[in-house]
Design an enzyme around this catalytic site. Structure first.
Site, short mmCIF file in Angstrom:
data_model
loop_
_atom_site.label_atom_id
_atom_site.label_comp_id
_atom_site.label_asym_id
_atom_site.label_seq_id
_atom_site.Cartn_x
_atom_site.Cartn_y
_atom_site.Cartn_z
CE LYS A 1 -3.87 -2.22 0.02
NZ LYS A 1 -5.16 -1.88 0.61
CE LYS A 2 4.06 2.58 5.49
NZ LYS A 2 3.01 1.71 5.98
CG LEU A 3 4.90 -0.35 -3.53
CD1 LEU A 3 4.69 -1.62 -4.33
CD2 LEU A 3 6.33 0.16 -3.70
#
Length: 762
Positions: free
Chosen positions: A221-223
């Site tokens: 999700k942090k991409l």
């Protein structure tokens, strides 16, 4: 090296029980002399995945119960503490006060809180369930007590959802199905047949995979571009915890490389680092450092400590035996078992050699020589659960009604800290359906939460609740309109919902897109670089707010009298500014600006074909004048104290000569405010410079009074349920006693001091 256990095609940590099992299973001549490379690395052979039967046998392979037992104990302890903290036992009466007109946000509208005293009983059941898990006492019943009440509280209030609260419920559910009471438990003392008995491998598989999912999907999700570019949590770089990095890097690079880059890499790799023997020490070090930092950065209750407790699950499951074997012999009576021999268990599937060896021991229960129905069901559940957990964070195409600018309700997608929001303007308008009268409500009236501003489903619930409550105030069949301005990850402030739609009558379905959600203007995201340049060119007293609006809509705004120098600058599009009091209109193109008067309303209409972008530039002239007076008073005070002031002070300035500990007795309001501010700043400095012992004492005292209030209010509620309500005077005295605060001040005083001098990291 000991073999490692794993699930088929999924994560599992290393498992040292195989070596013990093999020693008991057959003579040394029957043990394989060598293991394949795959078995050494992953803990299973390729043949274990070639058939359903071999997979069932693998997932039910006997495993040392020690590590699972220690985790069970730690998890129960942390959940018992959590009940009084983040679950809210200490302030339960504020949240569920009987008869109060409050709008609530349950997941299912039929869910409602019980009467207050019964809600305390729910928390008592949850607390004793957590204690039972910790002690391994009536383990299965304790797990059911905990998860039934926990999920009820969880579903009762969507506004309190977060990822770690969801994780607690998942782990509690998993433990309910596991044999977590086989090691260091009261149940083991009561029932010798289960004491130190093997547990099936799938018990570890589920927990390890769950923790891997938490880390890995949080990294996925942090991409998101906002995280990679450093816009999600940019304010964290200013925290004192990152000061060591600022010795080497400027704060901008600390934000980009350490906060965002480091967080991304850690989440993506933590599960793998913990999995492999060679990298596990590094993994435990980095995740421990990470969670210790998080415990100081965020108010996240027991989450950091719970994640620290999960790390040993990836070690060899017999690590507690080796660890506690180092303790002195006189402590062995209270410490866990250190003997390497475990009892066989009907929950596991044993090899033929193991079965033959154990069958000779008549005192041991018979063991399964082949998989039975319970073993197959356990394997099916393991595979389905893991599949479901990988699917849930990406299930938003089903529950489309919960999607807003971000997908789904926050709390089950592992998108931790990816999105930060700020709200600049919230207006609630009601219209009497009978008379047509229009009025305004204070934002957040009849509710204790602020999260409804970002979620369409909660906004619908809130509007429905207001529609039911406002008739009590002679407003018939009210229509409710919301004008909510939000900035997500440092973008423009813009509307999130259509202000022209009556939310009471608006359609909403959990499975259909929200038709009154305004789109996020992602095309304007590149402006964020320009924002930084503009803000960098301003002085310390000038503030700025960036606005974007849709064609055909307008912003009605009131400029406070404190903001004596406010202007609107157009960046993109075309706007028409109407000054209501002057009855004048100004049309502005990009690059043009106009001043708006303080103390009056104005309206900004977007008249271009596309979205308009503009900014408010203002100076708080009242605060600027106050700061100037403070500076003069401070200089005068310094001259008086060092003897360089030759002129006598007028009576209104005489208090500046008083000692710092004297009572403030100033008649001039500015002098009085100056002296109070000085005293508060001194107190903050004293707290910041306090030693470790003093900080620990302050922390312990604060927690003591918080927990004390929770237990005393619980005792009052239990008494009420058993014998009925006492006289009002007695109840008042009891509640007053429960509300007693620490002598050094309560948490609200701490918050006031932080706000006064701007040290939010205290």
């Amino acid at each position: 090296m000991e073999a490692r256990d794993a699930t088929a095609g999924a994560l599992v940590g290393s498992d040292g029980e195989e070596q013990t099992a093999q020693k008991d299973a057959a003579p040394k001549k029957d043990q394989p002399q060598t293991k394949s490379k795959m078995e050494k690395i992953f803990g299973f052979r390729k043949e274990d995945l070639t058939s359903w039967s071999s997979l069932v046998t693998l997932l039910n392979r006997p495993t040392d119960p020690a590590s699972l037992g220690i985790f069970r104990c730690l998890f129960g302890l942390l959940m018992a503490i959590d009940v009084t903290q983040e679950r809210g036992l200490s302030h339960l009466d504020y949240k569920y006060l009987d008869g109060a007109p409050v709008c609530r946000f349950p997941l299912f509208n039929f869910l409602q809180p019980l009467p207050l005293d019964w809600m305390y009983l729910v928390y008592v059941v949850m607390f004793f369930g957590a204690l039972g898990i910790m002690l391994g006492c009536f383990y299965r019943l304790s797990c059911l007590m905990f998860i039934s009440t926990y999920w009820y509280i969880f579903f009762l209030d969507k506004t309190a959802w977060n990822n770690h609260s969801y994780l607690y419920g998942l782990v509690g559910f998993q433990l309910t199905l596991m044999d977590g009471n086989r090691y260091w438990s009261i149940d083991g003392l009561r029932r010798p047949s289960i004491r130190n008995a093997h547990v099936p491998l799938w018990n570890y598989t589920l927990l390890r995979t769950q923790i891997f999912i938490v880390y890995f999907l949080a990294g996925i999700k942090k991409l998101d571009a906002d995280w990679v570019e450093g816009y999600s949590m940019s304010y964290l770089a200013h925290h004192w915890l990152f000061d060591p990095f600022k010795l080497l890097l400027p704060v901008e690079l600390v934000n980009l490389l350490v906060v965002h880059g480091g967080g991304l890499i850690l989440d993506l790799t933590a599960g793998y680092l913990l999995f492999f023997d060679v990298t596990r020490p590094y993994g435990i070090f980095f995740v421990s450092y990470f969670h210790c930092m998080n415990s100081q950065l965020f108010s996240i209750g027991m989450f950091s400590y719970t994640m620290l407790a999960t790390s040993p699950l990836f070690c060899y499951p017999d690590w507690p035996r080796r660890f506690f074997a180092r303790f002195p012999a006189f402590l062995k009576a209270v410490l866990p078992i250190t003997s390497p021999d475990s009892q066989p268990s009907t929950s596991c599937v044993y090899s033929e050699t193991r079965s033959t060896a154990t069958d000779r021991q008549e005192t041991r229960p018979p063991v399964a020589k082949s998989s039975k129905l319970r073993h197959k069901l356990a394997a099916v559940f393991t595979i389905l659960y893991i599949t479901e957990q990988f699917f849930m964070p990406y299930s938003h195409f089903i529950t489309q009604g919960y999607n807003n600018w971000t997908n789904g309700l926050y709390g089950y997608s592992w998108d931790m800290m990816v999105h930060s929001r700020s709200h600049q303007h919230v207006k609630i308008t009601y219209k009497d359906g009978k008379t047509g009268d229009v009025g305004y409500l204070n934002p957040g009236v009849f509710t204790q939460s602020r999260r409804w501003k970002d979620h369409g489903d909660m906004l619908k619930q809130y509007a429905t609740c207001l529609n039911e409550l406002l008739p009590r105030y002679n407003i018939t069949d009210p229509e409710i309109y919301f004008d909510i301005w939000v900035s997500i990850n440092e973008r423009f402030q813009q509307r999130i919902f259509d202000p022209r739609v009556d939310i009471v009558k608006a359609d909403w379905s959990p499975f259909k897109p929200n038709s009154w959600l305004m789109p996020l203007l992602v095309d304007l995201s590149p402006w964020r670089t320009k924002f930084q340049e503009i803000e960098g060119s301003l002085d310390n007293q000038t503030e700025i707010v960036f606005i974007a609006d849709f064609p055909g809509l307008h912003l009605e705004n009131f400029v406070s009298e404190d903001l004596g120098n406010t202007s609107i600058h157009v960046l993109q599009g075309q706007v028409n500014v109407e000054v209501v009091a002057e009855k004048k209109n100004y049309t502005l193109q990009p690059g043009e600006q106009t001043k708006v008067p303080a103390g009056d309303y104005h309206k900004v209409y977007t008249v271009s074909e596309g979205p308009s972008c503009y900014m408010y530039v203002y100076v708080n002239t009242t605060e600027a004048a106050l700061q100037e007076n403070f500076t003069k008073l401070l200089e005068l005070q310094e001259r008086v104290r060092n003897g360089t002031e030759t002129e006598p002070l007028p009576p209104e300035l005489q208090p500046l000569m008083a000692a710092e500990d004297d009572e403030i007795n100033a008649t001039d309001p500015i002098v009085q405010l100056f002296l109070k501010r000085q005293r508060r700043m001194k107190e903050v400095k004293k707290r910041r410079e306090a030693g470790t012992l003093e900080r620990l004492e302050r922390f312990a005292v604060k927690k003591y009074y918080t927990i004390r209030r929770g237990f005393l209010m619980t005792a009052i509620a239990m008494r009420n349920l058993v014998v009925g309500l006492p006289p009002l005077e007695q109840l008042t005295r009891e509640v007053t006693y429960a509300n007693m605060k620490a002598p050094l001040g309560d948490g609200k005083e701490d918050e006031r001091l932080k706000d006064e001098v701007g040290h939010g990291e205290l």
